[in-house]
Write a protein that holds these residues in place. Sequence first.
Motif, mmCIF file in Angstrom:
data_model
loop_
_atom_site.group_PDB
_atom_site.id
_atom_site.type_symbol
_atom_site.label_atom_id
_atom_site.label_comp_id
_atom_site.label_asym_id
_atom_site.label_seq_id
_atom_site.Cartn_x
_atom_site.Cartn_y
_atom_site.Cartn_z
ATOM 1 N N PRO A 84 30.970 5.743 21.875
ATOM 2 C CA PRO A 84 32.185 5.526 21.856
ATOM 3 C C PRO A 84 33.329 6.590 22.230
ATOM 4 O O PRO A 84 34.344 6.027 22.838
ATOM 5 N N TRP A 85 32.852 7.889 22.177
ATOM 6 C CA TRP A 85 33.788 8.845 22.725
ATOM 7 C C TRP A 85 33.569 9.006 24.253
ATOM 8 O O TRP A 85 34.924 9.048 24.920
ATOM 9 N N VAL A 86 32.596 8.821 24.945
ATOM 10 C CA VAL A 86 32.395 8.707 26.242
ATOM 11 C C VAL A 86 33.356 7.630 26.791
ATOM 12 O O VAL A 86 34.070 7.822 27.982
ATOM 13 N N ASP A 87 33.083 6.414 26.239
ATOM 14 C CA ASP A 87 33.628 5.101 26.726
ATOM 15 C C ASP A 87 35.490 5.225 26.607
ATOM 16 O O ASP A 87 36.250 5.081 27.760
ATOM 17 N N SER A 88 35.858 5.955 25.565
ATOM 18 C CA SER A 88 37.361 6.043 25.170
ATOM 19 C C SER A 88 37.662 7.059 26.261
ATOM 20 O O SER A 88 39.102 7.202 26.964
ATOM 21 N N ALA A 89 37.059 8.232 26.594
ATOM 22 C CA ALA A 89 37.397 9.001 27.578
ATOM 23 C C ALA A 89 37.373 8.670 28.999
ATOM 24 O O ALA A 89 38.527 8.950 29.676
ATOM 25 N N ALA A 90 36.482 7.921 29.449
ATOM 26 C CA ALA A 90 36.552 7.264 30.674
ATOM 27 C C ALA A 90 37.858 6.121 30.823
ATOM 28 O O ALA A 90 38.510 6.229 31.741
ATOM 29 N N THR A 91 38.311 5.663 29.706
ATOM 30 C CA THR A 91 39.229 4.676 29.621
ATOM 31 C C THR A 91 40.497 5.210 29.810
ATOM 32 O O THR A 91 41.491 5.020 30.762
ATOM 33 N N PHE A 92 40.682 6.614 29.268
ATOM 34 C CA PHE A 92 41.620 7.465 29.426
ATOM 35 C C PHE A 92 42.079 7.901 30.703
ATOM 36 O O PHE A 92 42.937 7.927 31.111
ATOM 37 N N GLY A 93 40.679 8.318 31.351
ATOM 38 C CA GLY A 93 40.694 8.885 32.812
ATOM 39 C C GLY A 93 41.553 7.953 33.829
ATOM 40 O O GLY A 93 42.147 8.101 34.747
ATOM 41 N N VAL A 94 40.864 6.489 33.595
ATOM 42 C CA VAL A 94 41.602 5.511 34.391
ATOM 43 C C VAL A 94 42.846 5.556 34.156
ATOM 44 O O VAL A 94 43.726 5.407 35.165
ATOM 45 N N LYS A 95 43.559 5.348 32.872
ATOM 46 C CA LYS A 95 44.968 5.237 32.538
ATOM 47 C C LYS A 95 45.787 6.557 33.298
ATOM 48 O O LYS A 95 46.850 6.413 33.865
ATOM 49 N N PHE A 96 45.182 7.586 32.870
ATOM 50 C CA PHE A 96 46.079 9.016 33.320
ATOM 51 C C PHE A 96 45.900 8.805 34.856
ATOM 52 O O PHE A 96 47.085 9.311 35.273
ATOM 53 N N ALA A 97 44.944 8.673 35.618
ATOM 54 C CA ALA A 97 44.944 8.491 37.054
ATOM 55 C C ALA A 97 45.852 7.637 37.683
ATOM 56 O O ALA A 97 46.704 7.780 38.692
ATOM 57 N N THR A 98 45.968 6.269 37.010
ATOM 58 C CA THR A 98 46.827 5.393 37.252
ATOM 59 C C THR A 98 48.133 5.842 37.190
ATOM 60 O O THR A 98 49.059 5.635 38.018
ATOM 61 N N ILE A 99 48.741 6.349 36.056
ATOM 62 C CA ILE A 99 50.044 6.562 35.803
ATOM 63 C C ILE A 99 50.309 7.920 36.794
ATOM 64 O O ILE A 99 51.592 7.851 37.224
ATOM 65 N N LEU A 100 49.442 8.829 36.670
ATOM 66 C CA LEU A 100 49.531 9.962 37.550
ATOM 67 C C LEU A 100 50.121 9.738 39.093
ATOM 68 O O LEU A 100 50.977 10.149 39.485
ATOM 69 N N SER A 101 49.383 8.541 39.546
ATOM 70 C CA SER A 101 49.573 8.254 41.031
ATOM 71 C C SER A 101 51.241 7.701 40.943
ATOM 72 O O SER A 101 51.619 7.825 42.255
ATOM 73 N N SER A 102 51.422 6.963 40.252
ATOM 74 C CA SER A 102 52.863 6.286 40.008
ATOM 75 C C SER A 102 53.738 7.437 40.101
ATOM 76 O O SER A 102 54.926 7.234 40.805
#
Length: 222
Positions: free
Chosen positions: A187-205
């Motif tokens: 659960p911690w790994v999955d949540s961290a990976a999801t955060f990585g996707v969100k952070f990278a997406t927002i960072l790009s914008s």
Amino acid sequence: MTLTSHVLLLGWVAQLCSGIGAQSPANVAVGPPKLLIVYWTHTGYTHQLAEAIAGGARTVLPGANVRVQPTNGTTIDADILIWADGILLGSPTYFGNPAGQFKSWIDTEWEPFWTDPRFSTKFGAAFATGGGMAQGVEHTNSCIQRILASFRVKLLQPDPTRSGYASYGPVAVTGTYPFNTSALGQPWVDSAATFGVKFATILSSEVQNLRILQAYHAERAE
């Protein structure tokens, strides 16, 4: 910015999008942003959490644009201020706070750059690990967030969630059953990976918007 400045910026962006009388979007964009994930670890768990975040981020950004490295292998000027657009900092939790070694790195290596204006163009977030469910892991995240804010780094946080795994940034509990294993609980790994996707997406914008704004001010200064 004043109201007049906002109006001028909107007009300039409209010209940019239409390709009339301004730089084209291709000239403003300089490729995808670069994300640096820095951690201190004693047992390896915080490194594992950093890699899980990076795994998610690499589904959005080119692999070479996402780096994971320890505090003792990171230089503030070359790695953070020159190379990175986004900065994620992580530490294990010691007595409700970041590890002393992590804080010492901030106090000694970051302090000389405290007034450097380049920090204000960076985006950041925090992550943390801890042995127990109620031993301060969220306090560690909030402490790191305050450090980033003190250096004027703009904080990007995960979406509100009811899962309990990433409310203030990615976390992992490592010493409480059933998570007291050599590898992070899924659960911690999955949540961290999801955060990585969100952070990278927002960072790009956010970085694209920043580059457009910088190009606008550069053009007006000419």
